[in-house]
Design a protein around this motif. Structure first.
Motif, short mmCIF file in Angstrom:
data_model
loop_
_atom_site.label_atom_id
_atom_site.label_comp_id
_atom_site.label_asym_id
_atom_site.label_seq_id
_atom_site.Cartn_x
_atom_site.Cartn_y
_atom_site.Cartn_z
N GLY A 431 0.82 -1.21 0.00
CA GLY A 431 0.00 0.00 0.00
C GLY A 431 0.85 1.25 0.00
N LEU A 434 2.29 2.02 -3.43
CA LEU A 434 1.33 2.65 -4.33
C LEU A 434 1.08 4.11 -3.97
N SER A 445 -6.16 4.57 -5.57
CA SER A 445 -6.73 4.29 -4.25
C SER A 445 -7.69 3.11 -4.25
N VAL A 448 -5.97 -0.30 -4.05
CA VAL A 448 -5.52 -0.75 -2.74
C VAL A 448 -6.63 -1.55 -2.05
N PHE A 466 -6.16 -1.25 5.38
CA PHE A 466 -5.68 -0.09 4.63
C PHE A 466 -6.35 1.23 4.98
N GLN A 470 -4.97 4.96 3.78
CA GLN A 470 -5.69 5.91 2.93
C GLN A 470 -5.73 7.30 3.58
N ASN A 488 -11.42 3.09 -0.95
CA ASN A 488 -10.92 1.80 -0.47
C ASN A 488 -12.06 0.80 -0.35
#
Length: 552
Positions: A431, A434, A445, A448, A466, A470, A488
């Motif tokens: 994550g 990215l 986004s 992920v 995650f 975020q 997400n």
């Protein structure tokens, strides 16, 4: 046993090289499953071994801690996930051994004998209701067998159910993914729900059209687009209104009923010119047998009695009623207060990079308010309703467990894999890698979230994994944290159809164990196509083009 503190760039201090190693378990899983066509349980076990090797050799996680992480994941796969799925399948098996599944098939046929319309009613609308109430694989399991009960071929029934289980997932299990995300990040769950409600309805508009295309190609879309469009519009509109103006927790319940009523309404005034019906005998359903002279006789006797269709639907009505009671305010509060046991997983000692303990090392054995417990009670009531004795009831459960033994192995292995990747830091490494894209992260986004659900099979787990990532990316890039949190969640729903555990469940319930790779190839294109659409939507919502849609 030595504790373990997470490090997210363990390979030479490089996030890029670390991400390459962290991706190895996922690459192994998808290559073995989709490329080499291995059986899901074998691919999952090998991928788990790779994840353990990466955790120990690349991330320096103590062997004992890595093994304990895998054991907690396997336990989570057994409870609550498999506890829900096995009980749902057990209920259907009881309808099968008593002949009421045939009555159910006739009842759905009375609404429409067209398989394309049935895909919308059963997989999309009824599946959304099951997702709203139970989640965790129940909609895929039940919808697949119900589609087979109306004559759809096994592989097609499984694929349709997987693709249909997209738009409702974000608000599944009374919106647990969104509530969880709010608790983890500190954001307002109602505002998060509203933001998700400005993304997932777009999927709901197109999914019914995709389903009729999967059933009958271009001809299906050409001949049944009014039903698909009306059902999708009603579902999307109701989901948006409920998420933004009523309650995000009941968005799927409202949407499911709105979509079903809209489809039934249009069928009263319009019917497709041609009807696509099942050809030949009904396929084998969940290990059962096709209709025999004996079951036909049972069917004829039962159809002479008043209210037979209602009795055929009774198990599912019982499920809806019990979940409605269990999630009502006072009952829900009482059940949560007496839910069972919550404890730190014995011996597991993992802290994050700041030295803070991780919530995921706590195991929640919430047996009293678990969805599987509600389904277990519904199953017992079904047995009483249908007059099944104790011996046949327990025999049906034993047959269900025996039939899905490899699915059990797959689900437990995949969750063990997810926990090893999570607790060792592999997933966070991916994550963070990215997130280096800066402002363009809005485009990635949803990927992920998709990655998290593809591995764990749960939007709730993906948000747990995650959510803070975020938020951190939002702070670095200046993008709305509510937008990225919702992205997400929304991107995650599209990973559900390719999650190995859901593929294993879908393949097993239609009698196609060992062909998960073939099923993966049938649905992965649809999932990736819709993911591209969601990525574009989220990116535009981060720019002046559509930023008016973002919750303020």
């Amino acid at each position: 046993m030595a504790a373990y503190q997470q490090v997210f760039d363990p390979v030479g201090g490089s996030l890029g090289w670390s991400a390459l190693f962290a991706a190895l378990p996922l690459i192994t899983l998808f290559v073995l499953l989709g490329g080499l066509r291995w059986k899901a349980w074998k691919a999952s076990l090998v991928s788990l071994a790779v994840a353990l090797a990466v955790a120990v050799l690349a991330y320096s996680m103590p062997v004992g801690q890595a093994a304990l992480a895998a054991s907690e994941g396997a336990a989570f796969g057994l409870f609550p996930i498999l506890f829900i799925v096995l009980n749902a399948l057990w209920i259907y098996k009881m309808t099968e051994i008593t002949g009421w599944d045939a009555v159910l098939r006739r009842a759905f046929g009375s609404l429409s004998g067209d398989q394309r319309v049935q895909a919308v009613i059963i997989a999309f609308c009824f599946g959304a209701l099951l997702e709203a109430l139970a989640g965790f694989g129940t909609p895929v399991a039940v919808s697949s067998v119900m589609l087979m009960a109306v004559g759809m071929k096994p592989m097609k029934a499984a694929a349709v159910s997987l693709v249909a289980n997209t738009a409702p997932v974000a608000f599944g299990a009374i919106a647990v993914p969104i509530t969880t995300l709010g608790k983890i990040t500190g954001m307002d769950a109602a505002d998060l729900g509203a933001m998700v409600g400005r993304q997932t309805p777009l999927l709901a508009l197109f999914v019914p059209l995709v389903l009729v295309f999967m059933v009958d190609g271009k001809r299906g879309v050409r001949q049944t687009w009014p039903v698909a469009l009306v059902g999708g519009l009603a579902f999307a509109g109701a989901q948006f209104v409920s998420a933004n103006y009523i309650s995000y927790e009941i968005a799927d319940i409202v949407a499911a009923f709105a979509g079903a009523l809209a489809v039934v309404g249009i069928l009263r005034v319009w019917q497709p010119k041609e009807v696509l019906t099942a050809q030949g005998p009904a396929p084998v359903v969940a290990g059962g047998s096709t209709a025999t002279a004996e079951s036909d006789a049972v069917l004829r006797r039962r159809q002479t009695g008043e209210g037979s269709a209602l009795k055929a639907f009774a198990p599912y009505l019982i499920i809806v009623a019990l979940f409605s009671v269990a999630t009502a305010g006072p009952v829900k509060t009482w059940l949560e207060a007496h839910s069972g046991w919550k404890f730190a997983w014995p011996g597991l000692d993992v802290v994050n990079a700041k030295g803070e303990p991780l919530s995921s090392v706590t195991y929640n054995f919430n047996v009293f308010n678990a969805g599987g417990t509600v389904l277990l009670v519904a199953g017992l009531l079904t047995a009483v309703l249908y007059g099944i004795g104790v011996r046949r009831t327990t025999g049906a459960y034993a047959d269900t467990v025996r039939q899905f033994r490899w699915t059990i192995v797959t689900v437990m292995a995949v969750l063990a894999l997810a926990y090893v990747m999570n607790l060792s830091g592999q997933t966070v490494t991916l994550g963070l890698f990215l997130a280096q894209t800066g402002g363009a992260f809005a485009l990635l986004s949803p990927v992920v979230g998709w990655l998290g659900v593809a591995v764990t099979g749960s939007d709730t787990s993906s948000n747990s994994l995650f959510g803070m990532l975020q938020v951190a990316a939002a702070e670095k890039t200046g993008i709305s944290s509510y937008l990225l949190g919702a992205a997400n969640t929304t991107g995650g729903v599209l990973g559900k159809m390719i999650s190995p555990q859901n593929l294993a469940i879908a393949a097993a319930v239609v009698g196609l164990e060992g062909r998960e790779g073939e099923l993966f190839r049938k649905v992965v294109g649809w999932g990736l196509g819709m993911l591209v659409v969601v990525c574009a939507l989220v990116y535009l919502q981060s720019t002046p083009v559509l930023d008016w849609m973002v919750v303020r």
